[in-house]
Design a protein around this motif. Structure first.
Motif, PDB file in Angstrom:
ATOM      1  N   ARG A 458       0.849  -1.194   0.000  1.00  0.00           N
ATOM      2  CA  ARG A 458       0.000   0.000   0.000  1.00  0.00           C
ATOM      3  C   ARG A 458       0.893   1.255   0.000  1.00  0.00           C
ATOM      4  NH1 ARG A 458      -5.204  -0.656   0.616  1.00  0.00           N
ATOM      5  NH2 ARG A 458      -5.991  -2.740   1.044  1.00  0.00           N
ATOM      6  N   PRO A 459       1.440   1.570  -1.150  1.00  0.00           N
ATOM      7  CA  PRO A 459       2.358   2.713  -1.236  1.00  0.00           C
ATOM      8  C   PRO A 459       1.619   4.050  -1.260  1.00  0.00           C
ATOM      9  CG  PRO A 459       2.027   1.771  -3.409  1.00  0.00           C
ATOM     10  CD  PRO A 459       1.273   0.885  -2.442  1.00  0.00           C
ATOM     11  N   TYR A 460       2.383   5.108  -1.294  1.00  0.00           N
ATOM     12  CA  TYR A 460       1.834   6.437  -1.531  1.00  0.00           C
ATOM     13  C   TYR A 460       1.710   6.623  -3.044  1.00  0.00           C
ATOM     14  CZ  TYR A 460       2.972   7.430   3.327  1.00  0.00           C
ATOM     15  OH  TYR A 460       3.031   7.395   4.701  1.00  0.00           O
ATOM     16  N   VAL A 461       0.579   7.154  -3.485  1.00  0.00           N
ATOM     17  CA  VAL A 461       0.340   7.319  -4.918  1.00  0.00           C
ATOM     18  C   VAL A 461      -0.164   8.729  -5.209  1.00  0.00           C
ATOM     19  CG1 VAL A 461      -0.208   4.867  -5.215  1.00  0.00           C
ATOM     20  CG2 VAL A 461      -2.065   6.499  -4.791  1.00  0.00           C
ATOM     21  N   LYS A 462      -0.027   9.122  -6.455  1.00  0.00           N
ATOM     22  CA  LYS A 462      -0.601  10.385  -6.931  1.00  0.00           C
ATOM     23  C   LYS A 462      -1.747  10.049  -7.869  1.00  0.00           C
ATOM     24  CE  LYS A 462       0.433  14.656  -9.455  1.00  0.00           C
ATOM     25  NZ  LYS A 462      -0.126  15.546  -8.429  1.00  0.00           N
ATOM     26  N   LEU A 463      -2.926  10.581  -7.592  1.00  0.00           N
ATOM     27  CA  LEU A 463      -4.093  10.335  -8.435  1.00  0.00           C
ATOM     28  C   LEU A 463      -3.948  11.120  -9.728  1.00  0.00           C
ATOM     29  CD1 LEU A 463      -6.973  10.526  -5.781  1.00  0.00           C
ATOM     30  CD2 LEU A 463      -5.679   8.524  -6.540  1.00  0.00           C
ATOM     31  N   ILE A 464      -4.138  10.438 -10.882  1.00  0.00           N
ATOM     32  CA  ILE A 464      -3.977  11.111 -12.179  1.00  0.00           C
ATOM     33  C   ILE A 464      -5.239  11.031 -13.029  1.00  0.00           C
ATOM     34  CG2 ILE A 464      -1.493  10.701 -12.191  1.00  0.00           C
ATOM     35  CD1 ILE A 464      -1.984   8.475 -14.249  1.00  0.00           C
ATOM     36  N   SER A 465      -6.268  10.309 -12.553  1.00  0.00           N
ATOM     37  CA  SER A 465      -7.562  10.330 -13.230  1.00  0.00           C
ATOM     38  C   SER A 465      -8.654  10.182 -12.181  1.00  0.00           C
ATOM     39  CB  SER A 465      -7.667   9.212 -14.274  1.00  0.00           C
ATOM     40  OG  SER A 465      -8.010   7.981 -13.676  1.00  0.00           O
ATOM     41  N   ASP A 466      -9.837  10.727 -12.493  1.00  0.00           N
ATOM     42  CA  ASP A 466     -10.942  10.594 -11.555  1.00  0.00           C
ATOM     43  C   ASP A 466     -11.673   9.275 -11.803  1.00  0.00           C
ATOM     44  OD1 ASP A 466     -12.513  10.959 -13.810  1.00  0.00           O
ATOM     45  OD2 ASP A 466     -13.027  13.038 -13.342  1.00  0.00           O
ATOM     46  N   ARG A 467     -12.798   9.074 -11.113  1.00  0.00           N
ATOM     47  CA  ARG A 467     -13.523   7.809 -11.199  1.00  0.00           C
ATOM     48  C   ARG A 467     -14.085   7.541 -12.587  1.00  0.00           C
ATOM     49  NH1 ARG A 467     -14.808   6.112  -5.822  1.00  0.00           N
ATOM     50  NH2 ARG A 467     -14.106   7.666  -4.315  1.00  0.00           N
ATOM     51  N   SER A 468     -14.282   8.593 -13.394  1.00  0.00           N
ATOM     52  CA  SER A 468     -14.805   8.404 -14.747  1.00  0.00           C
ATOM     53  C   SER A 468     -13.705   8.328 -15.788  1.00  0.00           C
ATOM     54  CB  SER A 468     -15.762   9.552 -15.090  1.00  0.00           C
ATOM     55  OG  SER A 468     -15.085  10.801 -15.033  1.00  0.00           O
ATOM     56  N   GLY A 469     -12.462   8.399 -15.339  1.00  0.00           N
ATOM     57  CA  GLY A 469     -11.338   8.249 -16.264  1.00  0.00           C
ATOM     58  C   GLY A 469     -10.793   9.549 -16.809  1.00  0.00           C
ATOM     59  N   ARG A 470     -11.328  10.688 -16.394  1.00  0.00           N
ATOM     60  CA  ARG A 470     -10.838  11.972 -16.877  1.00  0.00           C
ATOM     61  C   ARG A 470      -9.506  12.316 -16.208  1.00  0.00           C
ATOM     62  NH1 ARG A 470     -16.399  13.415 -16.333  1.00  0.00           N
ATOM     63  NH2 ARG A 470     -15.938  14.163 -14.225  1.00  0.00           N
ATOM     64  N   PRO A 471      -8.516  12.756 -16.982  1.00  0.00           N
ATOM     65  CA  PRO A 471      -7.206  13.122 -16.402  1.00  0.00           C
ATOM     66  C   PRO A 471      -7.346  14.259 -15.410  1.00  0.00           C
ATOM     67  CG  PRO A 471      -7.068  12.915 -18.796  1.00  0.00           C
ATOM     68  CD  PRO A 471      -8.531  12.883 -18.456  1.00  0.00           C
ATOM     69  N   ILE A 472      -6.647  14.162 -14.295  1.00  0.00           N
ATOM     70  CA  ILE A 472      -6.654  15.209 -13.280  1.00  0.00           C
ATOM     71  C   ILE A 472      -5.251  15.351 -12.699  1.00  0.00           C
ATOM     72  CG2 ILE A 472      -9.068  14.869 -12.608  1.00  0.00           C
ATOM     73  CD1 ILE A 472      -8.013  13.321 -10.137  1.00  0.00           C
TER      74      ILE A 472
END
Length: 510
Positions: A458-472
């Protein structure tokens, strides 16, 4: 009557951790000035005692599992441990602290030698399992306090009991002079300082690439290269890694096949320093290791550019010419530095990094050879970066998690098995730079390993897309974080092969 000892029972004649310790004059710290040579010697002695304290606590916990609290074997370890504590805690409590899988004596990093690796890792695991970030011992601690603490420590089942349960048991046992501090699931970060470190790390990476290019160009042109600039950069790199290892390791995901040799040299240096730090190298040795790794491919300066930059698959003749770079590297170093001034680590890095752990690699040897620790570290770092990188003749790298799987399949054959395990602690079981799909249907990039070995997946991650798949441009999150009901907020469903989809995760570290 014969003395029948169980294998787990400590024998004072055989266990250095139970031998009489070197006790310094307790008034010395107040007499010696900061920054003096004598103070450096004293600080080193204190760190030796700190490592000895970890060894003694490890032995005590193992011993009390198999003996009653009043057993002679337990008494012996308790007496030795109390002596160490009272030596260290004359003015202030001595604190053994756990941070990011490293042990500290106060704020000083405790180094572990090769013989201590297993002991340190097992002790770290025992702290992580109980949610303990630090244990402090004061001079008022008695033998009975330490004995009872050890018993309560091992009697708590990490699977069913919490940190609060252990804390309550220690209070009910009226244990004095020993305290524990709870670990937090949130990463300890100071925003501005972290931002400054990231900017510094990027600057150092660029400077290191430039230093490699300058040295290689000097050699090609027959000029004497200047290693001083490179050494200053490596010194700064070591200082950053000692503060925030994942920040610099994240930069090794930056891929540029047009400058492969330069980037690769810097990446191998960063990975080698991180691994050397895990293996217990002191700062000065880490600088030497980092510099040696930075120029491990120095022999390529003598390889024709049309081979190094060839975009097609190599022929057998091309490979034969390329494989002499390990020997050419040593020849170049001798020519540049002189045989008597050639640092051993630089020679080892240049000559041994392709030998393989079982000597099945190249150069082919006709005599017995014991590969140096530097060489074994370089084997791991060099292979990992080579396989996860784009090359002029292979634009598609291999995903980091697949590379680790391939390397573990050759553990003990191509790679030192102990160093390979330590390397995983550096980059993570789910390595830095991996693209993951979460159960929340979000995509995330791994930016640093978990700080807790118990939650290594369970590493630290950076979110790069939302739940619908849009890049963020999402936040950084800790996958070990739980909700109010004790359930993990997010979990990895599967790893996404970013190389298959030609998705460059390195952009999130630039």
């Amino acid at each position: 009557m014969d003395d029948h000892r169980t294998p787990s029972q400590p024998d004072p004649a055989e266990n250095p951790a139970l031998q009489p310790i070197l006790i310094h004059d307790k008034s010395l710290p107040g007499k010696i000035g900061e920054g003096s040579e004598a103070r450096d010697v004293l600080d080193q002695q204190i760190l030796v005692l700190g490592a000895q304290l970890v060894n003694q606590l490890h032995i005590l916990l193992k011993t009390i599992r198999i003996h009653e609290r009043t057993n002679a074997a337990v008494n012996q370890v308790v007496d030795a441990t109390v002596t160490t504590v009272k030596t260290l805690a004359r003015d202030n409590p001595v604190v053994i602290r756990l941070q990011n899988d490293f042990l500290y004596l106060g704020d000083a990093h405790l180094k572990m030698g090769p013989q201590q690796v297993a002991i340190f890792l097992e002790f770290i695991d025992s702290l992580n399992a109980r949610g303990i970030a630090a244990i402090s011992f004061s001079a008022e601690m008695r033998e009975t306090d330490l004995r009872e603490f050890a018993y309560q420590f091992i009697s708590v089942d990490p699977a069913t009991c919490t940190f609060d349960d252990l804390k309550r048991q220690l209070k009910e046992g009226e244990i004095h002079g020993i305290d524990i501090e709870e670990a937090t699931s949130l990463m300890v970060r100071v925003g501005q300082k972290n931002k400054q470190l990231k900017n510094l790390a990027k600057q150092l990476y660029v400077k290191a690439v430039g230093a490699v290019g300058e040295v290689l160009q000097s050699i090609r042109e027959g000029r004497a290269p200047n290693f001083r600039r490179a050494k200053r950069v490596v010194q700064s790199i070591v200082d950053v890694i000692l503060q925030d290892e994942p920040t610099l390791l994240g930069l090794t995901t930056l891929r540029c096949y047009d400058e492969y040799t330069h980037n690769h040299s810097v990446n191998v240096s960063l990975l080698s320093v991180a691994l050397g730090n895990r293996a217990g190298y002191p700062r000065e040795a880490l600088v030497d290791l980092g510099l040696a790794a930075l120029f491990h491919d120095l022999g390529k300066a003598s390889i024709p550019q049309d081979i190094l930059n060839k975009s097609e698959e190599f022929t057998d003749e091309d490979w034969a010419k390329l494989r002499i770079h390990a020997t050419l590297g040593v020849i170049n170093l001798i020519r540049l530095r002189g045989l008597t001034n050639l640092p051993g680590r630089m020679a080892a890095a240049a000559f041994e990094h392709h030998l393989n752990y079982d000597l099945s690699g190249y150069p082919t040897l006709s005599m017995p050879w014991e590969v140096s620790l530097t060489g074994r570290i370089l084997m791991v770092a060099d292979c990992y970066d080579s396989m996860t990188s784009s090359r002029v003749y292979r634009r598609d790298p291999i995903a980091p998690n697949k590379v680790l799987t391939m390397m573990f399949a050759k553990s003990g054959i191509l790679y030192d098995p102990v160093l390979l395990k330590l390397f995983v602690n550096c980059v993570g079981i789910i390595p830095i730079g991996c693209l993951t799909l979460l159960d929340s249907h979000e995509l995330a990039v791994v930016i640093r390993p978990s700080a807790n070995r118990q939650t290594a997946t369970r590493p630290y991650v950076k979110l790069i897309s939302d739940r619908s798949g849009r890049p963020i441009e999402g936040p950084e999150v800790d996958l070990a974080e739980k909700d109010a009901d004790g359930r993990f907020k997010r979990s990895v469903v599967r790893l996404v092969d970013n190389t298959e989809y030609r998705f460059d995760t390195g952009r999130y570290f630039a």
